[in-house]
Design a protein around this motif. Structure first.
Motif, PDB file in Angstrom:
ATOM      1  N   PHE A 271      27.540  23.893 -73.729  1.00 31.50           N
ATOM      2  CA  PHE A 271      26.204  23.321 -73.914  1.00 31.50           C
ATOM      3  C   PHE A 271      25.996  22.036 -73.097  1.00 31.50           C
ATOM      4  CE2 PHE A 271      26.332  26.145 -77.540  1.00 31.50           C
ATOM      5  CZ  PHE A 271      25.009  26.496 -77.774  1.00 31.50           C
TER       6      PHE A 271
ATOM      7  N   THR B 165      25.204  21.504 -70.124  1.00 29.05           N
ATOM      8  CA  THR B 165      24.142  21.517 -69.112  1.00 29.05           C
ATOM      9  C   THR B 165      22.773  21.187 -69.685  1.00 29.05           C
ATOM     10  OG1 THR B 165      23.798  23.895 -69.423  1.00 29.05           O
ATOM     11  CG2 THR B 165      25.395  23.221 -67.738  1.00 29.05           C
ATOM     12  N   PHE B 166      22.666  21.089 -70.994  1.00 27.56           N
ATOM     13  CA  PHE B 166      21.361  20.851 -71.609  1.00 27.56           C
ATOM     14  C   PHE B 166      20.989  19.369 -71.539  1.00 27.56           C
ATOM     15  CE2 PHE B 166      22.452  24.951 -73.255  1.00 27.56           C
ATOM     16  CZ  PHE B 166      21.241  25.600 -73.393  1.00 27.56           C
ATOM     17  N   PRO B 167      19.679  19.080 -71.478  1.00 23.59           N
ATOM     18  CA  PRO B 167      19.225  17.696 -71.360  1.00 23.59           C
ATOM     19  C   PRO B 167      19.196  16.977 -72.709  1.00 23.59           C
ATOM     20  CG  PRO B 167      17.335  19.155 -71.384  1.00 23.59           C
ATOM     21  CD  PRO B 167      18.552  20.037 -71.428  1.00 23.59           C
TER      22      PRO B 167
ATOM     23  N   LEU C 106      23.857  19.279 -81.007  1.00 30.07           N
ATOM     24  CA  LEU C 106      23.151  18.988 -79.756  1.00 30.07           C
ATOM     25  C   LEU C 106      21.723  18.600 -80.118  1.00 30.07           C
ATOM     26  CD1 LEU C 106      22.613  19.125 -76.639  1.00 30.07           C
ATOM     27  CD2 LEU C 106      22.075  21.554 -76.991  1.00 30.07           C
TER      28      LEU C 106
ATOM     29  N   VAL D  41      18.118  17.621 -78.446  1.00 33.02           N
ATOM     30  CA  VAL D  41      17.343  17.666 -77.202  1.00 33.02           C
ATOM     31  C   VAL D  41      15.906  17.215 -77.479  1.00 33.02           C
ATOM     32  CG1 VAL D  41      16.436  19.166 -75.381  1.00 33.02           C
ATOM     33  CG2 VAL D  41      18.761  19.507 -76.225  1.00 33.02           C
TER      34      VAL D  41
ATOM     35  N   LEU E 105      23.011  29.966 -77.106  1.00 31.05           N
ATOM     36  CA  LEU E 105      23.190  29.389 -75.774  1.00 31.05           C
ATOM     37  C   LEU E 105      22.326  30.107 -74.740  1.00 31.05           C
ATOM     38  CD1 LEU E 105      24.735  27.444 -73.895  1.00 31.05           C
ATOM     39  CD2 LEU E 105      26.541  29.171 -73.754  1.00 31.05           C
TER      40      LEU E 105
ATOM     41  N   LEU F 218      18.355  29.570 -75.261  1.00 33.35           N
ATOM     42  CA  LEU F 218      17.905  28.229 -74.888  1.00 33.35           C
ATOM     43  C   LEU F 218      18.033  27.994 -73.388  1.00 33.35           C
ATOM     44  CD1 LEU F 218      19.322  26.097 -77.837  1.00 33.35           C
ATOM     45  CD2 LEU F 218      16.941  26.760 -77.441  1.00 33.35           C
ATOM     46  N   THR F 219      19.077  28.541 -72.777  1.00 33.47           N
ATOM     47  CA  THR F 219      19.241  28.420 -71.325  1.00 33.47           C
ATOM     48  C   THR F 219      18.062  29.061 -70.606  1.00 33.47           C
ATOM     49  OG1 THR F 219      21.650  28.398 -71.496  1.00 33.47           O
ATOM     50  CG2 THR F 219      20.716  28.984 -69.365  1.00 33.47           C
TER      51      THR F 219
ATOM     52  N   GLU G 260      14.807  26.876 -71.095  1.00 31.53           N
ATOM     53  CA  GLU G 260      14.774  25.607 -70.363  1.00 31.53           C
ATOM     54  C   GLU G 260      14.214  25.778 -68.941  1.00 31.53           C
ATOM     55  OE1 GLU G 260      15.191  22.454 -71.007  1.00 31.53           O
ATOM     56  OE2 GLU G 260      15.761  22.663 -73.110  1.00 31.53           O
TER      57      GLU G 260
ATOM     58  N   GLN H 261       9.324  22.464 -71.993  1.00 31.82           N
ATOM     59  CA  GLN H 261       9.754  21.075 -71.833  1.00 31.82           C
ATOM     60  C   GLN H 261       9.002  20.117 -72.757  1.00 31.82           C
ATOM     61  OE1 GLN H 261      12.357  20.785 -69.803  1.00 31.82           O
ATOM     62  NE2 GLN H 261      12.121  22.955 -69.293  1.00 31.82           N
TER      63      GLN H 261
END
Length: 403
Positions: free
Chosen positions: A51, A53-55, A86, A88, A139, A142-143, A146, A152
């Motif tokens: 995870f 790579t998530f902002p 996580l 976000v 995962l 959500l990938t 995004e 966003q």
């Protein structure tokens, strides 16, 4: 309504079922039984990397203190693993919570440790369905999302706890805290049937230990001086079972204690589980249980202490929750998936989330079956199938006012 717009369709098309399968195979080879703290730490590290790579911010949260009563009646601390979180876009106006668990029911010394293909699509292995497949779906969905500009504008928390299989006692405060203020929730337990059905309304669950302290004496010379803790525990077991009603089941499960045949036993621990269908049933049982304990204490001149209580509140389906179920069904239909649901007596973290007032569907994970046994299996094509479903549902929640 056609929800499969260009950006959403393009995002769903990027979901890679083969990569998801490889991920599940890797994770399923890590033994992460609830008591295997080393295995749980390995899983937490794997999740942190997956995870990364998530902002957002990833944290490993300390478990809340938990105690249990051992066979001697002593209250002891229970060790649990850390919980993965996580966060976000916490500042977003509309936010969601997605939950799963990294622990399994198979301890480090359990013989069920290997993966076996039963046919071209069915993989037998520990935790494949319950629920490392579900973690891969979180995962992947959500990938995909995004990549969409509209996504966003929303935020979400992902909680993957380390103690779901033993009731989420050390993560319950964290679940409650993270669920607060969320627009909706999805939990990725495996589908209720291999065909993909969802669990609808759920009953609740509570586990109790009653420690009985009597008085020992010689069973031949002066038995009248003794106070038999085993008899008191047995009386409690029978009387508690009589409290069972249509809206609540009561299961006396085990009595620890006793002594040699020529000794009046002065100690026993009775363990039992209840499954209330409605909150009122749980409240009524608590009152009746304490009244019964008072009667047995007085009649048999023993001391009785209570440990435990309701750990999973009942999960009724209100208007908002039903709207969420309807959205899942509509999204499934657009993807060519037939979605239905049924009520169940099983429990999960969805119970805890629903208790905060947040609408939740808690069986968004893979299709599979025979969980909690060495015959556990996952239907591999359902990884990409359910990831697409989750992505579409979340996109709908983000862009529509459906609840």
């Amino acid at each position: 309504m056609n929800r499969l717009s260009g950006p959403l369709q393009q995002a769903i098309d990027t979901i890679d079922g083969a990569a998801m399968l490889a991920q599940v195979e890797r994770w399923a080879r890590i033994n992460s039984g609830t008591a295997n703290l080393d295995g749980l730490a390995r899983m937490a590290q794997e999740l942190s990397e997956a995870f990364s790579t998530f902002p957002g911010e990833i944290t490993l949260e300390e478990p809340a203190p938990v105690t249990a009563v051992d066979a001697s009646g002593k209250e002891t601390a229970v060790q649990n693993g850390k919980h993965f979180v996580l966060r976000v876009r916490p500042e977003a106006e509309r936010r969601f919570i997605l939950t799963g668990h990294m622990d399994t029911v198979f301890p480090a010394d359990h013989p069920f440790q290997e993966l076996t293909w039963l046919d071209d699509e069915v993989l037998n292995g520990p935790g494949t369905a319950d629920m490392k497949g579900g973690l891969a779906i979180i995962l992947a969905s959500l990938t995909a999302l995004e990549q969409i500009e509209a996504w966003q504008q929303v935020g979400y928390d992902v909680l993957i706890n380390a103690d779901e299989e033993t009731g989420s006692l050390s993560s319950a405060p964290l679940i409650e805290d993270l669920a607060q203020g969320k627009y909706a929730a999805l939990t990725f337990e495996p589908a209720a049937t291999p065909e993909g059905s969802l669990a609808h309304a759920r009953g609740g669950s509570g586990n109790y230990s009653l420690t009985v302290t009597g008085k020992s004496a010689h069973a031949g010379r002066n038995p009248h001086d003794g106070r038999n803790a085993i008899v008191a525990a047995a009386t409690l077991a029978v009387r508690l079972k009589e409290l069972q009603r249509e809206d609540i089941s009561v299961n006396p499960a085990k009595i620890d204690g006793g002594a040699a045949n020529n000794v009046v036993p002065d100690h026993a621990v009775l363990r039992f589980n209840i499954r209330p269908k409605e909150p009122a049933a749980a409240e009524r049982f608590e009152a009746e249980m304490h009244a019964l304990i008072g009667e047995v204490k007085q009649a048999q001149e023993v001391d009785i202490t209570v440990h435990g209580g309701i750990s999973r509140p009942p999960k009724p389906v209100d208007r908002k929750a039903q709207a969420l179920f309807d959205l899942v069904r509509e999204c499934g239909a657009e993807l060519g998936q037939e979605i239905d649901w049924k009520s169940t007596g099983g429990v999960c973290d969805g119970n805890n989330i629903a208790a905060t007032g947040v609408p939740v569907v808690d069986t968004m994970g893979v299709r599979g079956g025979k969980i909690h046994s060495p015959d556990e299996f996952m239907i591999a094509p359902s990884l990409a199938e359910r990831a697409a479903l989750a992505a579409m549902v979340l996109h709908g929640l983000a862009t529509e006012d459906v609840l």
